[in-house]
Design an enzyme around this catalytic site. Structure first.
Site, mmCIF file in Angstrom:
data_model
loop_
_atom_site.group_PDB
_atom_site.id
_atom_site.type_symbol
_atom_site.label_atom_id
_atom_site.label_comp_id
_atom_site.label_asym_id
_atom_site.label_seq_id
_atom_site.Cartn_x
_atom_site.Cartn_y
_atom_site.Cartn_z
ATOM 1 C CB ILE A 1 -46.360 31.453 -19.756
ATOM 2 C CG1 ILE A 1 -46.970 30.218 -20.454
ATOM 3 C CG2 ILE A 1 -46.992 32.734 -20.277
ATOM 4 C CD1 ILE A 1 -48.456 30.047 -20.212
ATOM 5 N N GLY B 1 -47.077 25.306 -15.993
ATOM 6 C CA GLY B 1 -47.781 25.229 -14.723
ATOM 7 C C GLY B 1 -47.217 24.147 -13.823
ATOM 8 C CG HIS C 1 -44.264 26.202 -21.682
ATOM 9 N ND1 HIS C 1 -45.067 26.970 -20.866
ATOM 10 C CD2 HIS C 1 -44.985 25.066 -21.946
ATOM 11 C CE1 HIS C 1 -46.201 26.333 -20.634
ATOM 12 N NE2 HIS C 1 -46.179 25.185 -21.277
ATOM 13 C CG ASP D 1 -45.182 20.488 -21.524
ATOM 14 O OD1 ASP D 1 -45.293 20.717 -22.750
ATOM 15 O OD2 ASP D 1 -46.016 20.858 -20.684
#
Length: 285
Positions: free
Chosen positions: A207, A210, A192, A187
Site C-alpha cells: 500500500i 499515508g 509499502h 520510511d
C-alpha cells in the site's frame, strides 16, 4: 500495563539535530508525483534547485522523518509495533521551511487517549533553527489492543462533509513505482514495498504510505487554490481514513472558506473508498 501514561507524559523531551538540503526536498517532491509535465513552470518550483520552494508537509520527512516516531520508545511505552497504525497527522508552520536547513527537533508524548479497544498516543515534535521556531508536528498513533485503562477518550475531530458541491475537484494518479520512490525519504516499512510482507499484514499488495497521500493532497490544494504559493499555508491536518494502492487515483474534493480549505480524499477505482478525512488546510490571504 504496556502503556504507563503518567510515566510517558512525564518523560524528558528527546532532542536531536536534523538537517536537510535541496536534494532531500526534491526527492520528497518527486515522491509525491511532482515534475509532470517536467518543463511546466509550476512543477519546476518543486523539482529545480534554482526555483525550489518547500511544501510544508516536508516537515514529516525532514531529517529522514523518524525523530517523532522515536516517541514510541519513550519511557512508559512498551507496545507491539505490529499493532500500530498512523491515525492522523498535523503540521503547523511558523514560517516557510528553507530549502537547506539545520535544526533541533524536540519530541514528547503530549497525550495518551483511551479509545476502549485501542489507545491513541499523540507524539509532538517542535523544530527550531538558529532563527527560531520552524514547525510543530503532531502524529496520532493508534495502538490496537491497548485501550481500556480508564483514561480520557480525547477530542473528537470529525468534520461533516459540506452539503454543497466542492469548489474544486481534481484527480491525481499514483504511479506504480511511487511508493518505492517515496520511501527513500525515510520510511522503509516493507509494507509499502514487499508483496510478501503486505500479504502477512492482510493486503493483496503493498500500500502507499499515508504520508505520501498527505503530501500529494497538500500539493494539489496549493496548486489548485493557493496559486502555487506554499508560503501561504499555515497549518494542515488530516485523519487517515483508509488505504490506497500504487496505480490507483486520488480524487481530491475541496471546499473553500475564508482562510480555510476543507478536503476529502477518496480512491477513484474503489468507488470512492475513503483515504483522507477531517482534512483542513489553513492559509494566509
Amino acid at each position: 500495563m504496556p502503556i504507563d501514561v503518567a510515566k510517558a507524559l512525564a518523560a524528558d523531551p528527546r532532542t536531536s539535530p536534523i538537517s536537510w538540503g535541496h536534494k532531500d526536498v526534491q526527492l520528497y517532491h518527486l515522491g509525491l508525483g511532482a515534475g509532470i509535465p517536467a518543463t511546466d513552470p509550476g512543477e519546476l518550483r518543486y523539482t529545480l534547485e534554482s526555483r525550489l520552494h518547500v511544501l510544508p508537509s516536508f516537515a514529516t520527512v525532514a531529517g529522514a522523518g523518524m525523530a517523532a516516531m522515536g516517541g514510541l520508545a519513550a519511557p512508559g511505552i512498551e507496545i507491539d509495533l505490529a499493532a500500530v497504525l498512523h491515525g492522523g497527522q498535523s503540521v503547523r508552520v511558523h514560517r516557510p521551511i528553507p530549502v537547506t536547513g539545520e535544526a533541533t527537533q524536540t519530541s514528547t508524548v503530549s497525550a495518551v487517549y483511551d479509545k476502549g479497544k485501542a489507545a491513541v498516543i499523540v507524539l509532538r515534535s517542535e523544530t527550531s533553527d538558529a532563527d527560531g521556531p520552524l514547525w510543530t508536528s503532531d502524529s496520532s498513533i493508534f495502538v490496537r489492543g491497548e485501550g481500556g485503562f480508564g483514561g480520557e477518550r480525547g477530542p473528537s475531530e470529525r468534520l461533516e462533509v459540506p452539503s454543497r458541491e466542492p469548489a474544486f475537484t481534481v484527480e491525481r494518479p499514483i504511479r506504480e513505482e511511487q511508493a518505492l520512490l517515496y520511501r527513500l525519504s525515510g520510511d522503509f516499512n516493507p509494507l509499502h514495498a514487499d508483496p510478501e510482507f503486505a500479504k502477512l499484514a492482510g493486503f493483496d499488495k503493498p500500500i502507499l504510505h499515508g504520508l505520501c497521500s498527505y503530501g500529494m493532497t497538500l500539493k494539489a490544494v496549493v496548486d489548485t487554490v493557493l496559486g502555487g504559493e506554499v508560503g501561504r499555508v499555515t497549518s494542515y491536518r488530516t485523519r487517515f481514513a483508509g488505504i490506497v494502492f500504487p496505480g490507483e487515483t486520488l480524487r481530491i474534493r475541496m471546499w473553500t472558506q475564508q482562510g480555510r480549505i476543507q478536503v476529502v480524499v477518496t480512491a477513484v477505482e474503489r468507488e470512492d473508498a475513503p483515504v483522507l478525512a477531517d482534512t483542513v488546510v489553513e492559509h494566509r490571504a
